[in-house]
Motif scaffolding. Structure first.
Motif, mmCIF file in Angstrom:
data_model
loop_
_atom_site.group_PDB
_atom_site.id
_atom_site.type_symbol
_atom_site.label_atom_id
_atom_site.label_comp_id
_atom_site.label_asym_id
_atom_site.label_seq_id
_atom_site.Cartn_x
_atom_site.Cartn_y
_atom_site.Cartn_z
ATOM 1 N N UNK A 185 -37.220 -24.727 67.540
ATOM 2 C CA UNK A 185 -38.283 -24.075 66.821
ATOM 3 C C UNK A 185 -39.562 -24.703 67.238
ATOM 4 N N UNK A 186 -39.656 -26.068 67.176
ATOM 5 C CA UNK A 186 -40.876 -26.973 67.558
ATOM 6 C C UNK A 186 -41.240 -26.705 68.939
ATOM 7 N N UNK A 235 -44.477 -20.031 61.284
ATOM 8 C CA UNK A 235 -43.404 -20.704 61.813
ATOM 9 C C UNK A 235 -43.538 -22.248 61.757
ATOM 10 N N UNK A 236 -44.679 -22.519 62.063
ATOM 11 C CA UNK A 236 -45.132 -23.923 61.701
ATOM 12 C C UNK A 236 -44.786 -24.236 60.150
ATOM 13 N N UNK A 237 -45.465 -23.557 59.232
ATOM 14 C CA UNK A 237 -45.141 -23.861 57.841
ATOM 15 C C UNK A 237 -43.513 -24.005 57.679
ATOM 16 N N UNK A 238 -42.869 -23.125 58.302
ATOM 17 C CA UNK A 238 -41.498 -23.004 58.162
ATOM 18 C C UNK A 238 -40.680 -24.354 58.802
ATOM 19 N N UNK A 294 -45.787 -35.353 55.432
ATOM 20 C CA UNK A 294 -45.480 -35.895 56.782
ATOM 21 C C UNK A 294 -45.731 -37.554 56.719
ATOM 22 N N UNK A 295 -46.269 -37.748 55.486
ATOM 23 C CA UNK A 295 -46.515 -39.154 55.305
ATOM 24 C C UNK A 295 -46.872 -40.031 56.826
ATOM 25 N N UNK A 296 -47.870 -39.426 57.495
ATOM 26 C CA UNK A 296 -48.340 -40.203 58.789
ATOM 27 C C UNK A 296 -49.356 -41.524 58.330
ATOM 28 N N UNK A 327 -43.426 -33.345 62.683
ATOM 29 C CA UNK A 327 -43.393 -32.250 63.705
ATOM 30 C C UNK A 327 -44.358 -31.197 63.442
ATOM 31 N N UNK A 328 -44.204 -30.685 62.254
ATOM 32 C CA UNK A 328 -44.913 -29.540 61.912
ATOM 33 C C UNK A 328 -46.381 -29.990 61.834
#
Length: 500
Positions: A74-75, A110-113, A165-167, A121-122
Protein backbone atom coordinates in the motif's frame (compact mmCIF):
# COMPACT_ATOMS: atom_id res chain seq x y z
CA UNK A 1 -71.43 -15.20 16.58
CA UNK A 2 -68.03 -16.16 17.90
CA UNK A 3 -66.84 -16.85 14.33
CA UNK A 4 -67.90 -13.38 13.22
CA UNK A 5 -66.11 -11.81 16.15
CA UNK A 6 -62.90 -13.70 15.39
CA UNK A 7 -63.05 -12.71 11.74
CA UNK A 8 -63.49 -9.06 12.67
CA UNK A 9 -60.64 -9.25 15.12
CA UNK A 10 -58.34 -10.87 12.54
CA UNK A 11 -58.71 -8.04 10.03
CA UNK A 12 -56.45 -5.50 11.83
CA UNK A 13 -53.91 -8.25 12.49
CA UNK A 14 -53.82 -9.27 8.83
CA UNK A 15 -53.52 -5.61 7.79
CA UNK A 16 -50.63 -5.20 10.19
CA UNK A 17 -48.87 -8.27 8.78
CA UNK A 18 -49.31 -7.00 5.21
CA UNK A 19 -48.02 -3.55 6.18
CA UNK A 20 -44.99 -5.07 7.89
CA UNK A 21 -44.28 -7.26 4.85
CA UNK A 22 -44.60 -4.25 2.57
CA UNK A 23 -42.25 -2.25 4.82
CA UNK A 24 -39.71 -5.07 4.74
CA UNK A 25 -39.93 -5.26 0.96
CA UNK A 26 -39.44 -1.51 0.67
CA UNK A 27 -36.46 -1.52 3.01
CA UNK A 28 -34.74 -4.15 0.83
CA UNK A 29 -34.60 -1.68 -2.05
CA UNK A 30 -33.00 1.05 0.04
CA UNK A 31 -29.36 1.66 -0.83
CA UNK A 32 -27.48 0.64 2.32
CA UNK A 33 -24.47 -1.45 3.32
CA UNK A 34 -26.70 -4.17 4.77
CA UNK A 35 -28.79 -4.52 1.62
CA UNK A 36 -25.73 -4.52 -0.62
CA UNK A 37 -24.17 -7.25 1.53
CA UNK A 38 -27.27 -9.35 0.87
CA UNK A 39 -26.42 -9.34 -2.84
CA UNK A 40 -23.50 -11.63 -2.10
CA UNK A 41 -19.77 -11.31 -2.77
CA UNK A 42 -19.84 -12.70 -6.30
CA UNK A 43 -22.62 -10.41 -7.48
CA UNK A 44 -20.93 -7.36 -5.92
CA UNK A 45 -17.59 -8.32 -7.48
CA UNK A 46 -19.23 -8.45 -10.90
CA UNK A 47 -20.83 -5.04 -10.41
CA UNK A 48 -17.55 -3.50 -9.25
CA UNK A 49 -15.65 -4.90 -12.22
CA UNK A 50 -18.24 -3.34 -14.53
CA UNK A 51 -17.78 -0.01 -12.73
CA UNK A 52 -13.98 -0.18 -12.84
CA UNK A 53 -13.92 1.43 -16.27
CA UNK A 54 -14.13 4.62 -14.20
CA UNK A 55 -10.54 5.59 -13.30
CA UNK A 56 -11.35 6.57 -9.73
CA UNK A 57 -13.24 3.35 -8.99
CA UNK A 58 -10.46 1.26 -10.53
CA UNK A 59 -7.81 3.02 -8.44
CA UNK A 60 -9.89 2.70 -5.27
CA UNK A 61 -10.42 -1.00 -5.84
CA UNK A 62 -6.74 -1.51 -6.59
CA UNK A 63 -5.72 0.24 -3.37
CA UNK A 64 -8.21 -1.79 -1.36
CA UNK A 65 -6.77 -5.03 -2.72
CA UNK A 66 -3.20 -3.93 -2.07
CA UNK A 67 -4.08 -2.77 1.44
CA UNK A 68 -5.48 -6.20 2.23
CA UNK A 69 -2.30 -7.84 0.93
CA UNK A 70 0.36 -5.84 2.80
CA UNK A 71 1.12 -2.42 4.32
CA UNK A 72 4.36 -2.25 2.33
CA UNK A 73 2.49 -2.71 -0.94
CA UNK A 74 0.00 0.00 0.00
CA UNK A 75 2.81 2.42 0.86
CA UNK A 76 4.44 1.71 -2.52
CA UNK A 77 1.20 2.29 -4.44
CA UNK A 78 0.56 5.58 -2.65
CA UNK A 79 4.14 6.69 -3.22
CA UNK A 80 3.85 6.00 -6.96
CA UNK A 81 0.70 8.08 -7.22
CA UNK A 82 2.20 10.98 -5.27
CA UNK A 83 5.27 10.91 -7.51
CA UNK A 84 3.06 11.06 -10.61
CA UNK A 85 1.17 14.06 -9.24
CA UNK A 86 4.47 15.76 -8.37
CA UNK A 87 5.72 15.42 -11.95
CA UNK A 88 2.59 16.89 -13.54
CA UNK A 89 2.72 20.54 -14.56
CA UNK A 90 -0.37 21.05 -16.73
CA UNK A 91 -3.23 23.22 -15.55
CA UNK A 92 -6.07 21.44 -13.77
CA UNK A 93 -9.17 22.50 -15.69
CA UNK A 94 -12.00 23.69 -13.50
CA UNK A 95 -14.21 20.85 -14.80
CA UNK A 96 -11.71 18.28 -13.52
CA UNK A 97 -11.02 19.80 -10.11
CA UNK A 98 -13.73 17.88 -8.27
CA UNK A 99 -12.40 14.58 -9.64
CA UNK A 100 -8.83 15.58 -8.78
CA UNK A 101 -9.87 16.47 -5.22
CA UNK A 102 -11.61 13.11 -4.94
CA UNK A 103 -8.46 11.33 -6.02
CA UNK A 104 -6.35 13.28 -3.53
CA UNK A 105 -8.82 12.48 -0.77
CA UNK A 106 -8.71 8.77 -1.65
CA UNK A 107 -4.94 8.65 -1.20
CA UNK A 108 -5.08 10.69 1.98
CA UNK A 109 -7.61 8.22 3.42
CA UNK A 110 -5.33 5.35 2.46
CA UNK A 111 -2.44 7.06 4.25
CA UNK A 112 -4.62 7.25 7.35
CA UNK A 113 -5.41 3.58 6.95
CA UNK A 114 -1.72 2.75 6.63
CA UNK A 115 -1.09 4.67 9.86
CA UNK A 116 -3.03 1.98 11.75
CA UNK A 117 -0.34 -0.60 11.00
CA UNK A 118 2.74 1.44 10.08
CA UNK A 119 2.53 5.03 11.42
CA UNK A 120 6.16 5.86 10.52
CA UNK A 121 5.64 5.02 6.86
CA UNK A 122 2.30 6.83 6.95
CA UNK A 123 3.89 9.98 8.38
CA UNK A 124 6.55 10.00 5.66
CA UNK A 125 3.88 9.65 3.00
CA UNK A 126 1.70 12.29 4.63
CA UNK A 127 4.56 14.79 4.56
CA UNK A 128 5.19 13.89 0.91
CA UNK A 129 1.48 14.41 0.29
CA UNK A 130 1.63 17.88 1.86
CA UNK A 131 4.74 18.68 -0.20
CA UNK A 132 2.47 18.53 -3.26
CA UNK A 133 0.31 21.44 -2.10
CA UNK A 134 2.39 24.24 -3.60
CA UNK A 135 2.74 22.70 -7.06
CA UNK A 136 -0.93 21.67 -7.11
CA UNK A 137 -2.07 25.16 -6.12
CA UNK A 138 0.18 26.58 -8.84
CA UNK A 139 -1.84 24.51 -11.30
CA UNK A 140 -5.13 26.02 -10.10
CA UNK A 141 -3.83 29.40 -8.79
CA UNK A 142 -5.76 29.16 -5.52
CA UNK A 143 -5.87 27.15 -2.30
CA UNK A 144 -9.62 27.57 -1.82
CA UNK A 145 -12.16 24.95 -2.77
CA UNK A 146 -12.32 21.14 -2.48
CA UNK A 147 -8.65 20.60 -3.39
CA UNK A 148 -7.50 23.00 -0.69
CA UNK A 149 -9.85 21.39 1.81
CA UNK A 150 -8.15 18.02 1.33
CA UNK A 151 -4.72 19.53 2.03
CA UNK A 152 -6.04 21.33 5.12
CA UNK A 153 -7.51 18.10 6.48
CA UNK A 154 -4.25 16.28 5.75
CA UNK A 155 -2.29 19.05 7.49
CA UNK A 156 -4.44 18.74 10.59
CA UNK A 157 -3.95 14.94 10.64
CA UNK A 158 -0.19 15.27 11.11
CA UNK A 159 -0.47 15.60 14.89
CA UNK A 160 -2.11 12.24 15.63
CA UNK A 161 -0.02 10.30 13.14
CA UNK A 162 3.22 11.91 14.35
CA UNK A 163 2.41 10.94 17.95
CA UNK A 164 1.91 7.34 16.89
CA UNK A 165 5.04 7.32 14.70
CA UNK A 166 7.31 8.50 17.54
CA UNK A 167 9.83 9.98 15.11
CA UNK A 168 12.85 11.96 16.26
CA UNK A 169 11.63 15.49 17.15
CA UNK A 170 14.49 17.11 15.24
CA UNK A 171 13.64 15.15 12.08
CA UNK A 172 9.99 16.14 12.36
CA UNK A 173 11.01 19.78 12.90
CA UNK A 174 13.03 19.69 9.68
CA UNK A 175 10.05 18.37 7.72
CA UNK A 176 7.71 20.96 9.20
CA UNK A 177 10.22 23.73 8.47
CA UNK A 178 10.49 22.55 4.88
CA UNK A 179 6.75 22.78 4.40
CA UNK A 180 6.55 26.25 5.93
CA UNK A 181 9.50 27.59 3.96
CA UNK A 182 7.83 26.47 0.72
CA UNK A 183 4.37 27.70 1.71
CA UNK A 184 3.45 30.25 -0.96
CA UNK A 185 -0.27 30.01 -0.19
CA UNK A 186 -0.35 30.53 3.60
CA UNK A 187 -1.65 27.02 4.30
CA UNK A 188 0.86 25.51 6.72
CA UNK A 189 1.06 28.04 9.55
CA UNK A 190 -1.30 26.00 11.78
CA UNK A 191 1.02 23.01 11.32
CA UNK A 192 3.25 24.50 14.04
CA UNK A 193 0.57 23.95 16.69
CA UNK A 194 -0.59 20.65 15.18
CA UNK A 195 2.92 19.16 15.38
CA UNK A 196 3.91 20.81 18.68
CA UNK A 197 3.14 17.83 20.97
CA UNK A 198 5.41 15.56 18.92
CA UNK A 199 8.08 18.23 18.49
CA UNK A 200 8.53 18.74 22.21
CA UNK A 201 11.11 21.18 23.55
CA UNK A 202 13.94 19.96 21.32
CA UNK A 203 11.87 19.88 18.15
CA UNK A 204 10.35 23.30 18.77
CA UNK A 205 13.79 24.77 19.38
CA UNK A 206 15.05 23.23 16.14
CA UNK A 207 12.04 24.55 14.22
CA UNK A 208 12.59 28.04 15.64
CA UNK A 209 16.25 27.95 14.63
CA UNK A 210 15.43 26.86 11.08
CA UNK A 211 12.78 29.52 10.66
CA UNK A 212 14.87 32.27 12.18
CA UNK A 213 17.85 31.36 9.98
CA UNK A 214 15.65 31.47 6.89
CA UNK A 215 14.33 34.87 7.91
CA UNK A 216 17.82 36.22 8.46
CA UNK A 217 18.90 35.02 5.01
CA UNK A 218 16.05 36.79 3.22
CA UNK A 219 17.38 39.49 0.86
CA UNK A 220 16.89 43.06 2.01
CA UNK A 221 13.80 44.85 0.69
CA UNK A 222 13.15 48.51 0.21
CA UNK A 223 11.14 50.22 2.95
CA UNK A 224 7.47 49.28 2.76
CA UNK A 225 8.02 46.47 0.23
CA UNK A 226 6.02 43.34 1.01
CA UNK A 227 7.89 40.05 1.37
CA UNK A 228 5.40 37.16 1.24
CA UNK A 229 7.95 34.51 2.17
CA UNK A 230 9.09 36.49 5.19
CA UNK A 231 5.45 36.95 6.25
CA UNK A 232 4.88 33.19 6.19
CA UNK A 233 7.96 32.59 8.32
CA UNK A 234 7.10 35.33 10.81
CA UNK A 235 3.59 33.95 11.15
CA UNK A 236 5.04 30.54 12.02
CA UNK A 237 7.43 32.11 14.52
CA UNK A 238 4.53 33.90 16.20
CA UNK A 239 2.62 30.65 16.52
CA UNK A 240 5.70 29.02 18.00
CA UNK A 241 6.12 31.90 20.45
CA UNK A 242 2.50 31.54 21.57
CA UNK A 243 2.95 27.82 22.16
CA UNK A 244 5.93 28.56 24.40
CA UNK A 245 4.28 31.56 26.09
CA UNK A 246 7.18 33.72 24.93
CA UNK A 247 5.68 37.21 24.58
CA UNK A 248 9.01 38.85 23.78
CA UNK A 249 9.58 36.44 20.89
CA UNK A 250 6.08 37.21 19.62
CA UNK A 251 6.71 40.96 19.74
CA UNK A 252 10.08 40.56 18.01
CA UNK A 253 8.39 39.30 14.84
CA UNK A 254 6.93 42.78 14.22
CA UNK A 255 8.82 45.87 13.13
CA UNK A 256 8.62 49.08 15.17
CA UNK A 257 6.27 50.51 12.56
CA UNK A 258 4.00 47.47 12.65
CA UNK A 259 3.76 47.63 16.44
CA UNK A 260 2.05 51.00 16.08
CA UNK A 261 -0.76 49.52 14.02
CA UNK A 262 -3.77 49.27 16.38
CA UNK A 263 -4.63 45.68 15.43
CA UNK A 264 -1.08 44.50 16.13
CA UNK A 265 -0.80 46.62 19.26
CA UNK A 266 -3.98 44.91 20.49
CA UNK A 267 -2.47 41.45 19.97
CA UNK A 268 0.70 42.47 21.79
CA UNK A 269 -1.22 44.14 24.61
CA UNK A 270 -3.44 41.12 25.14
CA UNK A 271 -0.44 38.83 25.55
CA UNK A 272 1.35 41.21 27.90
CA UNK A 273 -1.74 41.46 30.08
CA UNK A 274 -1.99 37.67 30.18
CA UNK A 275 1.48 37.43 31.75
CA UNK A 276 0.85 40.23 34.23
CA UNK A 277 2.76 43.00 32.46
CA UNK A 278 0.01 45.62 32.64
CA UNK A 279 2.31 48.61 32.35
CA UNK A 280 4.03 47.29 29.24
CA UNK A 281 0.66 46.38 27.74
CA UNK A 282 -0.63 49.92 28.20
CA UNK A 283 2.55 51.36 26.70
CA UNK A 284 2.25 49.09 23.67
CA UNK A 285 -1.36 50.11 23.15
CA UNK A 286 -0.68 53.79 23.63
CA UNK A 287 2.06 53.59 21.01
CA UNK A 288 -0.82 53.13 18.56
CA UNK A 289 -2.92 55.89 20.17
CA UNK A 290 -1.81 58.45 17.59
CA UNK A 291 -4.07 56.67 15.11
CA UNK A 292 -7.00 56.46 17.52
CA UNK A 293 -9.66 59.11 18.10
CA UNK A 294 -10.49 60.20 21.65
CA UNK A 295 -13.53 57.90 21.91
CA UNK A 296 -11.55 54.91 20.73
CA UNK A 297 -12.30 54.75 17.00
CA UNK A 298 -9.44 54.58 14.57
CA UNK A 299 -8.82 57.64 12.47
CA UNK A 300 -8.09 57.81 8.76
CA UNK A 301 -4.75 56.18 8.01
CA UNK A 302 -2.95 54.11 5.41
CA UNK A 303 -4.69 50.87 6.41
CA UNK A 304 -8.42 50.12 5.99
CA UNK A 305 -10.63 51.41 8.81
CA UNK A 306 -11.98 48.06 9.97
CA UNK A 307 -14.71 48.16 12.67
CA UNK A 308 -13.57 44.79 14.03
CA UNK A 309 -10.02 46.08 14.28
CA UNK A 310 -11.20 49.23 16.04
CA UNK A 311 -13.17 47.22 18.58
CA UNK A 312 -10.24 44.86 19.19
CA UNK A 313 -7.89 47.72 20.05
CA UNK A 314 -10.45 49.37 22.30
CA UNK A 315 -11.26 46.12 24.13
CA UNK A 316 -7.66 45.53 25.09
CA UNK A 317 -6.99 49.19 25.86
CA UNK A 318 -9.90 49.33 28.30
CA UNK A 319 -8.67 46.16 29.96
CA UNK A 320 -5.19 47.68 30.24
CA UNK A 321 -6.57 50.88 31.79
CA UNK A 322 -8.40 48.78 34.37
CA UNK A 323 -5.29 46.71 35.11
CA UNK A 324 -3.33 49.93 35.69
CA UNK A 325 -5.88 51.40 38.08
CA UNK A 326 -7.25 53.97 35.64
CA UNK A 327 -10.92 53.10 36.15
CA UNK A 328 -12.30 56.64 35.64
CA UNK A 329 -10.58 57.00 32.29
CA UNK A 330 -11.83 53.59 31.21
CA UNK A 331 -15.38 54.60 32.11
CA UNK A 332 -15.12 57.84 30.13
CA UNK A 333 -13.94 55.94 27.07
CA UNK A 334 -16.71 53.37 27.40
CA UNK A 335 -19.39 56.05 27.50
CA UNK A 336 -17.82 57.98 24.63
CA UNK A 337 -17.65 54.80 22.54
CA UNK A 338 -21.29 54.06 23.31
CA UNK A 339 -22.37 57.56 22.30
CA UNK A 340 -20.51 57.18 19.02
CA UNK A 341 -21.60 53.65 18.12
CA UNK A 342 -24.44 52.50 20.44
CA UNK A 343 -22.24 49.55 21.36
CA UNK A 344 -24.11 47.29 23.78
CA UNK A 345 -20.93 45.66 25.15
CA UNK A 346 -19.53 49.13 25.92
CA UNK A 347 -22.73 50.21 27.66
CA UNK A 348 -22.99 47.02 29.71
CA UNK A 349 -19.37 47.39 30.85
CA UNK A 350 -20.00 51.06 31.73
CA UNK A 351 -23.11 50.27 33.77
CA UNK A 352 -21.32 47.45 35.56
CA UNK A 353 -18.72 49.93 36.77
CA UNK A 354 -21.29 52.31 38.33
CA UNK A 355 -22.57 52.33 41.92
CA UNK A 356 -26.08 51.05 42.64
CA UNK A 357 -28.92 53.26 41.35
CA UNK A 358 -26.51 55.34 39.25
CA UNK A 359 -26.73 52.60 36.65
CA UNK A 360 -30.51 53.05 36.36
CA UNK A 361 -30.13 56.76 35.55
CA UNK A 362 -27.33 56.01 33.08
CA UNK A 363 -29.41 53.36 31.34
CA UNK A 364 -32.26 55.85 30.86
CA UNK A 365 -29.80 58.37 29.42
CA UNK A 366 -28.47 55.67 27.07
CA UNK A 367 -31.96 54.94 25.75
CA UNK A 368 -32.55 58.64 25.08
CA UNK A 369 -29.29 58.78 23.13
CA UNK A 370 -30.34 55.72 21.13
CA UNK A 371 -33.77 57.17 20.31
CA UNK A 372 -32.12 60.29 18.88
CA UNK A 373 -29.19 58.53 17.20
CA UNK A 374 -28.71 59.81 13.63
CA UNK A 375 -28.61 56.34 12.06
CA UNK A 376 -32.08 54.83 12.37
CA UNK A 377 -30.94 51.24 11.76
CA UNK A 378 -28.36 51.46 14.56
CA UNK A 379 -30.95 52.90 16.95
CA UNK A 380 -33.47 50.18 16.11
CA UNK A 381 -30.88 47.41 16.45
CA UNK A 382 -29.88 48.70 19.88
CA UNK A 383 -33.44 49.00 21.22
CA UNK A 384 -34.41 45.56 19.93
CA UNK A 385 -31.34 43.84 21.31
CA UNK A 386 -31.13 45.68 24.66
CA UNK A 387 -34.18 45.22 24.72
CA UNK A 388 -36.67 48.07 25.12
CA UNK A 389 -39.47 47.11 22.76
CA UNK A 390 -41.72 50.01 23.76
CA UNK A 391 -38.97 52.47 22.84
CA UNK A 392 -38.32 50.55 19.62
CA UNK A 393 -42.00 50.83 18.67
CA UNK A 394 -41.99 54.58 19.36
CA UNK A 395 -38.82 54.95 17.26
CA UNK A 396 -40.47 53.21 14.31
CA UNK A 397 -43.62 55.30 14.51
CA UNK A 398 -41.85 58.63 15.10
CA UNK A 399 -39.14 58.07 12.47
CA UNK A 400 -40.98 55.84 10.00
CA UNK A 401 -39.65 57.85 7.09
CA UNK A 402 -36.13 56.60 7.88
CA UNK A 403 -37.01 52.91 7.59
CA UNK A 404 -34.93 51.25 4.86
CA UNK A 405 -36.94 48.36 3.45
CA UNK A 406 -33.81 46.80 1.99
CA UNK A 407 -32.42 46.12 5.49
CA UNK A 408 -34.23 42.78 5.57
CA UNK A 409 -32.37 40.98 8.35
CA UNK A 410 -32.78 43.77 10.89
CA UNK A 411 -36.39 44.60 9.98
CA UNK A 412 -37.46 40.95 9.94
CA UNK A 413 -35.92 40.30 13.37
CA UNK A 414 -37.46 43.49 14.77
CA UNK A 415 -40.92 42.69 13.35
CA UNK A 416 -40.81 39.25 15.00
CA UNK A 417 -40.02 40.78 18.38
CA UNK A 418 -42.66 43.51 18.09
CA UNK A 419 -45.64 41.77 16.49
CA UNK A 420 -47.12 40.51 19.77
CA UNK A 421 -47.27 43.70 21.83
CA UNK A 422 -46.72 46.34 19.14
CA UNK A 423 -48.45 45.15 15.94
CA UNK A 424 -48.56 48.61 14.33
CA UNK A 425 -44.79 49.03 14.59
CA UNK A 426 -44.27 45.51 13.24
CA UNK A 427 -46.66 46.25 10.37
CA UNK A 428 -44.76 49.38 9.39
CA UNK A 429 -41.58 47.32 9.11
CA UNK A 430 -43.33 44.65 7.04
CA UNK A 431 -44.83 47.32 4.77
CA UNK A 432 -41.39 48.85 4.20
CA UNK A 433 -39.92 45.51 3.13
CA UNK A 434 -42.84 44.62 0.83
CA UNK A 435 -42.83 48.06 -0.75
CA UNK A 436 -39.07 47.87 -1.36
CA UNK A 437 -39.31 44.47 -3.06
CA UNK A 438 -42.20 45.50 -5.32
CA UNK A 439 -40.85 48.95 -6.16
CA UNK A 440 -37.49 47.60 -7.30
CA UNK A 441 -38.81 44.33 -8.71
CA UNK A 442 -36.55 42.13 -6.57
CA UNK A 443 -37.82 38.83 -7.95
CA UNK A 444 -35.59 36.75 -5.71
CA UNK A 445 -37.40 38.22 -2.71
CA UNK A 446 -40.97 37.78 -4.00
CA UNK A 447 -41.62 34.69 -1.89
CA UNK A 448 -40.35 36.36 1.28
CA UNK A 449 -42.45 39.43 0.48
CA UNK A 450 -45.52 37.20 -0.04
CA UNK A 451 -44.98 35.67 3.39
CA UNK A 452 -44.64 39.15 4.87
CA UNK A 453 -47.89 40.13 3.13
CA UNK A 454 -49.69 37.29 4.92
CA UNK A 455 -48.10 38.27 8.24
CA UNK A 456 -49.23 41.85 7.68
CA UNK A 457 -52.77 40.63 7.01
CA UNK A 458 -52.78 38.58 10.21
CA UNK A 459 -51.76 41.63 12.26
CA UNK A 460 -54.35 44.01 10.79
CA UNK A 461 -57.32 42.81 12.89
CA UNK A 462 -55.51 43.41 16.17
CA UNK A 463 -54.49 47.00 15.36
CA UNK A 464 -57.11 49.17 16.99
CA UNK A 465 -55.91 52.46 15.49
CA UNK A 466 -53.60 53.04 12.53
CA UNK A 467 -53.26 56.68 13.53
CA UNK A 468 -51.63 58.77 10.80
CA UNK A 469 -50.90 55.71 8.66
CA UNK A 470 -53.17 54.22 5.98
CA UNK A 471 -55.29 51.37 7.28
CA UNK A 472 -54.73 47.86 5.97
CA UNK A 473 -57.26 47.95 3.13
CA UNK A 474 -56.05 51.34 1.90
CA UNK A 475 -52.41 50.24 1.94
CA UNK A 476 -53.20 47.02 0.06
CA UNK A 477 -55.28 48.89 -2.50
CA UNK A 478 -52.40 51.28 -3.14
CA UNK A 479 -49.99 48.37 -3.66
CA UNK A 480 -52.35 46.65 -6.08
CA UNK A 481 -52.76 49.86 -8.05
CA UNK A 482 -49.02 50.39 -8.35
CA UNK A 483 -47.79 46.81 -8.72
CA UNK A 484 -50.76 44.80 -9.96
CA UNK A 485 -48.82 43.70 -13.06
CA UNK A 486 -46.06 41.96 -11.10
CA UNK A 487 -47.19 38.44 -11.94
CA UNK A 488 -44.23 36.82 -10.22
CA UNK A 489 -45.25 38.24 -6.89
CA UNK A 490 -48.91 37.39 -7.52
CA UNK A 491 -47.96 33.76 -8.21
CA UNK A 492 -45.91 33.49 -5.03
CA UNK A 493 -48.69 35.02 -2.93
CA UNK A 494 -51.35 32.76 -4.43
CA UNK A 495 -49.13 29.70 -3.87
CA UNK A 496 -49.20 30.55 -0.17
CA UNK A 497 -52.97 30.94 -0.18
CA UNK A 498 -53.06 34.73 -0.38
CA UNK A 499 -54.84 37.06 -2.79
CA UNK A 500 -53.23 40.04 -4.50
Amino acid sequence: MARATASTTDKPAKAGIKAAAKARKGSKTTLSEANLADLGAERLATILMDLSVDGYVKRALRLELVAEASPEGLALEISKRLAAIAKATSRIHWRKRAAFARDLDLHFRMIQRLAESDPKAALTLLMDFLDLAGSVFDRISQPEGPIGEVFVEARDAVGDIALSAKVAPVDLADRVARLILCDDYFVFGPLVAVAAPSLGVAGQARLGERLQAALTQRPARSAGAYDAKASVVRDALRRLADINGDVEAFIATFSETQRRFPAIAAEIGRRLLAVGKAGEALAALEAAAATVKPHGLLSVRAEPDDPVERAAWEDVYLEALQANGRQDEAQRRRWAAFEATLSIPRLRAFLKGLPDFDDVVAEDDAKKIAAEFPRFEAALAFLIEWPDLAAAARLIINRHGAINGADEDLLTAAARRLEGAYPLAATLLLRAMIRNVLTYGVAGRYRAAAQQWLEMESLAPIIADFGEFPDHETFMADLRAMHGRKQGFRAELEALGGVF
